[in-house]
Scaffold this motif. Structure first.
Motif, PDB file in Angstrom:
ATOM      1  N   PRO A   1       0.833  -1.212   0.000  1.00 10.62           N
ATOM      2  CA  PRO A   1       0.000   0.000   0.000  1.00 10.62           C
ATOM      3  C   PRO A   1       0.866   1.260   0.000  1.00 10.62           C
ATOM      4  CG  PRO A   1       0.031  -0.999   2.187  1.00 10.62           C
ATOM      5  CD  PRO A   1       0.849  -1.889   1.296  1.00 10.62           C
TER       6      PRO A   1
ATOM      7  N   HIS B   1      -9.695  -6.696  -5.278  1.00 14.35           N
ATOM      8  CA  HIS B   1      -9.928  -7.968  -4.586  1.00 14.35           C
ATOM      9  C   HIS B   1     -10.432  -9.034  -5.557  1.00 14.35           C
ATOM     10  CE1 HIS B   1     -14.064  -6.412  -4.426  1.00 14.35           C
ATOM     11  NE2 HIS B   1     -14.436  -7.667  -4.270  1.00 14.35           N
TER      12      HIS B   1
ATOM     13  N   TYR C   1      -3.967  -1.223   3.428  1.00 12.56           N
ATOM     14  CA  TYR C   1      -4.266  -2.648   3.568  1.00 12.56           C
ATOM     15  C   TYR C   1      -3.770  -3.100   4.923  1.00 12.56           C
ATOM     16  CZ  TYR C   1      -4.393  -7.681   2.785  1.00 12.56           C
ATOM     17  OH  TYR C   1      -4.658  -9.028   2.891  1.00 12.56           O
TER      18      TYR C   1
ATOM     19  N   LEU D   1      -9.114  -3.986   2.165  1.00  9.55           N
ATOM     20  CA  LEU D   1      -8.490  -3.064   1.220  1.00  9.55           C
ATOM     21  C   LEU D   1      -9.284  -1.766   1.242  1.00  9.55           C
ATOM     22  CD1 LEU D   1      -8.129  -5.699  -1.594  1.00  9.55           C
ATOM     23  CD2 LEU D   1      -6.203  -4.492  -0.575  1.00  9.55           C
TER      24      LEU D   1
ATOM     25  N   ASN E   1       0.734  -8.139   3.778  1.00  7.44           N
ATOM     26  CA  ASN E   1       1.244  -6.782   3.609  1.00  7.44           C
ATOM     27  C   ASN E   1       2.771  -6.898   3.517  1.00  7.44           C
ATOM     28  OD1 ASN E   1       2.264  -4.124   4.085  1.00  7.44           O
ATOM     29  ND2 ASN E   1       0.307  -3.579   5.024  1.00  7.44           N
TER      30      ASN E   1
END
Length: 196
Positions: free
Chosen positions: A40, A146, A169, A174, A190
């Motif tokens: 992220p 997703h 995330y 999400l 992650n």
């Protein structure tokens, strides 16, 4: 205090350390989980993150680690061109309201029958060590991250997949752009929580 740009630089250094490690490339220590990772980042620094992404890929390739980068938006354009053409899609957009246009676009891209098979084909052709996905924000809402991950998890398991995600995330949900809940997704790790 560390600036957001300095934080991004540090994050991409960490991504390099992780993705260049033999443990990551051999997909060790996953306890039977799929080799999917999410990185992220703050959408406000999209351009700066894109620069760091290019540096990351160059460093990996310099180490002899072949990376396949797939931009979800570019894949969408390729599929539209192959199936009906962009001009036709622009005509459809003019004639239909937003909801009907979104459905027409999703029908053309057809996640199960066209989009995912195209990704699988490109991976098979390139034989990379790592698959990196980007362009998540550009394809929202007609392609949801997703859904891509859910459909890829049975199709690509022989190499690690890393999705760059403009948002948050937490290992469960999400959150696109830090504002829109994309959906719950539990299967990916992650990348910033990876233990070297």
């Amino acid at each position: 205090m560390i600036s957001e740009q300095e934080k991004i630089i540090e994050n991409f250094k960490l991504i390099f350390e992780v993705t260049s490690s033999s443990k990551f490339l051999k997909m060790e220590g996953l306890s039977g989980e799929i080799p999917f990772w999410i990185a992220p980042y703050d959408i406000q620094f999209q351009d700066f993150a894109a620069e760091q992404f290019e540096h990351l890929v160059n460093k990996l390739r310099h180490q002899g680690i072949e990376v396949l980068i797939l931009d979800l938006f570019e894949l969408s354009i390729e599929l539209i061109n192959n199936h009906i053409g962009l001009d036709k899609m622009f005509q459809i957009e003019k004639k239909k309201d937003k909801i009907k246009f979104k459905k027409a676009l999703q029908s053309t891209l057809n996640l199960h029958e066209r989009f995912i098979p195209l990704i699988v084909e490109k991976v098979k052709d390139a034989q990379p060590k790592i698959l990196m996905l980007k362009g998540v924000g550009a394809v929202y809402p007609f392609i949801r991250s997703h859904n891509v991950l859910n459909n890829l998890q049975s199709a690509i398991t022989e190499i690690p997949t890393l999705m760059f995600f403009p948002g948050e995330y937490n290992g469960r949900a999400l959150n696109l752009f830090g504002d829109l809940k994309d959906d719950n997704y539990y299967r990916a790790f992650n990348i910033f929580e990876y233990k070297l």
